[in-house]
Scaffold this motif. Structure first.
Motif, short mmCIF file in Angstrom:
data_model
loop_
_atom_site.label_atom_id
_atom_site.label_comp_id
_atom_site.label_asym_id
_atom_site.label_seq_id
_atom_site.Cartn_x
_atom_site.Cartn_y
_atom_site.Cartn_z
N LEU A 73 1.02 -0.98 0.38
CA LEU A 73 0.19 0.10 0.35
C LEU A 73 0.36 1.23 0.48
O LEU A 73 2.33 1.56 0.37
N ILE A 74 0.13 2.39 -0.64
CA ILE A 74 0.77 3.43 -0.35
C ILE A 74 0.25 3.94 0.78
O ILE A 74 -0.83 4.49 0.32
N VAL A 75 0.62 4.79 1.76
CA VAL A 75 0.72 5.24 3.02
C VAL A 75 1.07 6.81 3.81
O VAL A 75 1.70 7.32 3.26
N LEU A 76 -0.02 7.94 3.92
CA LEU A 76 0.43 9.00 4.41
C LEU A 76 -0.02 9.20 6.19
O LEU A 76 -0.64 9.47 5.74
N ASP A 77 1.21 10.03 6.07
CA ASP A 77 1.29 10.33 7.33
C ASP A 77 1.52 11.47 7.24
O ASP A 77 2.20 12.57 7.08
N PHE A 116 2.80 -1.46 9.13
CA PHE A 116 2.99 -1.39 7.04
C PHE A 116 3.99 -1.22 6.94
O PHE A 116 5.00 -1.40 6.11
N GLN A 117 4.97 -2.62 7.46
CA GLN A 117 5.63 -3.00 7.37
C GLN A 117 6.69 -3.34 5.74
O GLN A 117 7.53 -3.78 5.45
N LYS A 118 5.76 -3.69 4.56
CA LYS A 118 6.27 -3.93 3.36
C LYS A 118 5.30 -3.25 2.18
O LYS A 118 4.80 -3.35 1.25
N HIS A 138 11.67 2.19 4.20
CA HIS A 138 10.41 1.87 2.69
C HIS A 138 9.55 3.41 3.39
O HIS A 138 8.34 3.53 3.34
N LEU A 139 10.08 4.14 3.83
CA LEU A 139 9.89 5.97 4.24
C LEU A 139 10.24 6.66 3.37
O LEU A 139 11.63 6.97 2.95
N VAL A 140 9.22 8.11 2.95
CA VAL A 140 9.56 9.08 2.09
C VAL A 140 9.46 10.64 3.40
O VAL A 140 8.69 10.36 3.49
#
Ligand code: SAM
Length: 474
Positions: A128-132, A148-150, A177-179
């Motif tokens: 998935l693509i997740v935004l905080d 969300f490890q992957k 896996h973080l931007v």
């Protein structure tokens, strides 16, 4: 003294009991809680004191929970499997494991995000693509990166100085896996339908944290609550186009004021095609319905739960045939073959990652998310993407602190120097110290977890712990 206007505003809200609420604020010391970093804790080791001890008792999560002094009673947080209440507040600054990213100090109520996600995402949590969206200092982001490890996690903070704190905390946590971005919520609108999940832990009037921060009571006003409510609605509306159809939006505040909570949910339901999701509210958490449209929300009152004031609602976006954005220009500079070889000889790149260059720095990023990163770069200001490995100078790779802290670092090709607690603290203070070890780059470790780099030379030791992060307190 609690503001009378706040108490009045809560009359009639489900779960509110004025007498019990005031009593819970009257000199009651709030709980301290931490959330474990399950990947780092799995690498935790305590030195053996007894030859006959079983090695399995000295490594991993169970060993950490059994032996870490702060966790002597280790009472779990009911709604988050990695959360624990501490029996007293220790000096986190003087615990090297805190600096190693073994855990994050987080208020217990806000860990409900774990339970909400587990209930709302019933298919896969991978890919998935997740935004905080409102992410500093990084409490929710570190929880999300464990959950969300992957998946790809984009962690954004609009205020520049706070974005730097976010980078520091995410580097310590160590996920690859973080931007981290530094943008206004409105900048995300161009990323139509890009995110599967968006978390908005909105800036608020902060009444939920009155027990933790005496100044918050002085700063509270009716005008500020009204201003926060307007800003919260603007933030949700600005980012809404970036949520995929059928995607999940989690809205939360640490305010008790209905206009920052249920009223915002009413505005979302009225203006944006969506429904709220009913959650299982266990352990004293109170379910509320928004007054106009009956949207579900969940309130944490300090007289009912072991935690501070908090509100959360889970919103599902309806389908409306909106287009999605994907794909971008190939923006990324790729290191030369020679540079890549020098880097890989020093620390082999993890499988399924690729290398790109930002200025002189070489980064690793998951190959699966290359196209997504290209899209993000076109629209946002990127503070940090993936893992910064370091710079190539001549025939050497000068490693960056971030790679030392990376959860997935393969330590087999690296020389590790294991420190006692006193040595670890000297290292973290960047004070003079004697170290026996092989000449060259060493990874400073404490109880199995990396703290940073040091270089042992024939006549001195160079400490590469970031100067601005060093411990200043004695
Ligand atoms: N989620 C964070 C955590 O768990 O550590 C806490 C977030 S805090 C409640 C709200 C954040 O929103 C702050 O970092 C603040 O700087 C940021 N913020 C302030 N104004 C904002 C705005 N207009 N748009 C988006 N974010 C804003």
């Amino acid at each position: 003294m609690l503001p009378s206007e706040l108490l009045e505003s809560m009359h009639g809200v489900v779960g509110y009991d004025e007498k019990a609420f005031i009593a819970a604020h009257d000199g009651v010391v709030p709980h301290t809680s931490i959330r474990l970093n399950q990947v780092k804790i799995a690498q935790y080791q305590i030195p053996s004191t007894n030859q006959s001890e079983d090695k399995n008792d000295r490594v991993g999560t169970a060993a950490f929970v059994q032996t870490h002094p702060a966790l002597a009673e280790h009472k779990p947080v009911p709604w988050c499997p990695l959360g624990y209440y501490l029996h007293q507040r220790p000096s986190f600054t003087h615990d090297p494991l805190f600096h190693a990213g073994a855990y994050y100090v987080q208020e217990a109520s806000s860990m409900f995000l774990w339970s909400a996600l587990a209930q709302c995402i019933t298919t896969t949590v991978d890919g998935l693509i997740v935004l905080d969206l409102c992410a500093a200092p990084g409490g929710k982001t570190t929880l999300l990166s464990s959950f969300f490890q992957k998946s790809l996690l984009v962690s954004n903070e609009v205020i520049k100085s706070r974005a730097s704190i976010l980078v520091e905390n995410t580097i310590k946590w160590g996920s690859g896996h973080l931007v981290v971005t530094n943008n206004d919520p409105s900048h995300f609108a161009a990323l139509t339908g890009f995110f599967d999940v968006i978390i908005i832990d909105a800036p608020c009037s902060g009444s939920g944290l009155f027990r933790k921060d005496a100044n918050a009571v002085q700063e509270w006003s009716v005008e500020q609550v009204a201003l926060c409510s307007k800003r919260q609605i603007r933030i949700v509306t600005d980012v809404w186009p970036a949520l995929k159809e059928g995607g999940l939006l989690i809205y939360s505040t640490c305010s008790f004021s209905p206009v920052e909570n249920e009223a915002v949910v009413d505005t979302i339901l009225e203006a944006l095609p969506s429904t709220t999701i009913q959650l299982n509210a266990q352990s004293g958490i109170v379910e509320t319905l928004s007054p106009q449209l009956g949207g579900y929300g969940y309130r944490f009152y300090p007289h009912l739960v072991d935690g501070e004031g908090f509100y959360m609602a889970a919103v599902r976006k309806a389908n409306s045939n909106q287009p999605t954005v994907m794909g971008g220009n190939k923006f990324m500079a790729i290191p030369s073959k020679q540079e890549a070889a020098i880097c890989n000889a020093f620390i082999p790149m993890p499988a399924d990652y690729f290398m790109f260059k930002q200025g002189q720095e070489i980064n690793w990023f998951p190959l699966q998310w290359k196209e997504a990163l290209e899209t993000l770069v076109q629209h946002l200001y990127i503070k940090n993407a993936g893992i910064t490995l370091g710079e190539v100078k001549g025939k050497d790779c000068i490693p960056h602190h971030q790679v030392a802290m990376y959860q997935g670092l393969d330590k087999s090709s690296i020389v590790c120097t294991h420190f006692s607690k006193d040595q670890a603290l000297l290292y973290l203070k960047r004070q003079e110290m004697q170290v026996e070890g092989a000449h060259g780059w060493n990874l400073a470790c404490y109880q199995g977890l990396a703290l940073g780099w040091l270089k042992i030379l024939p006549n001195r030791i160079n400490n590469y712990y970031p100067t601005s992060w060093r411990i200043l307190k004695d």
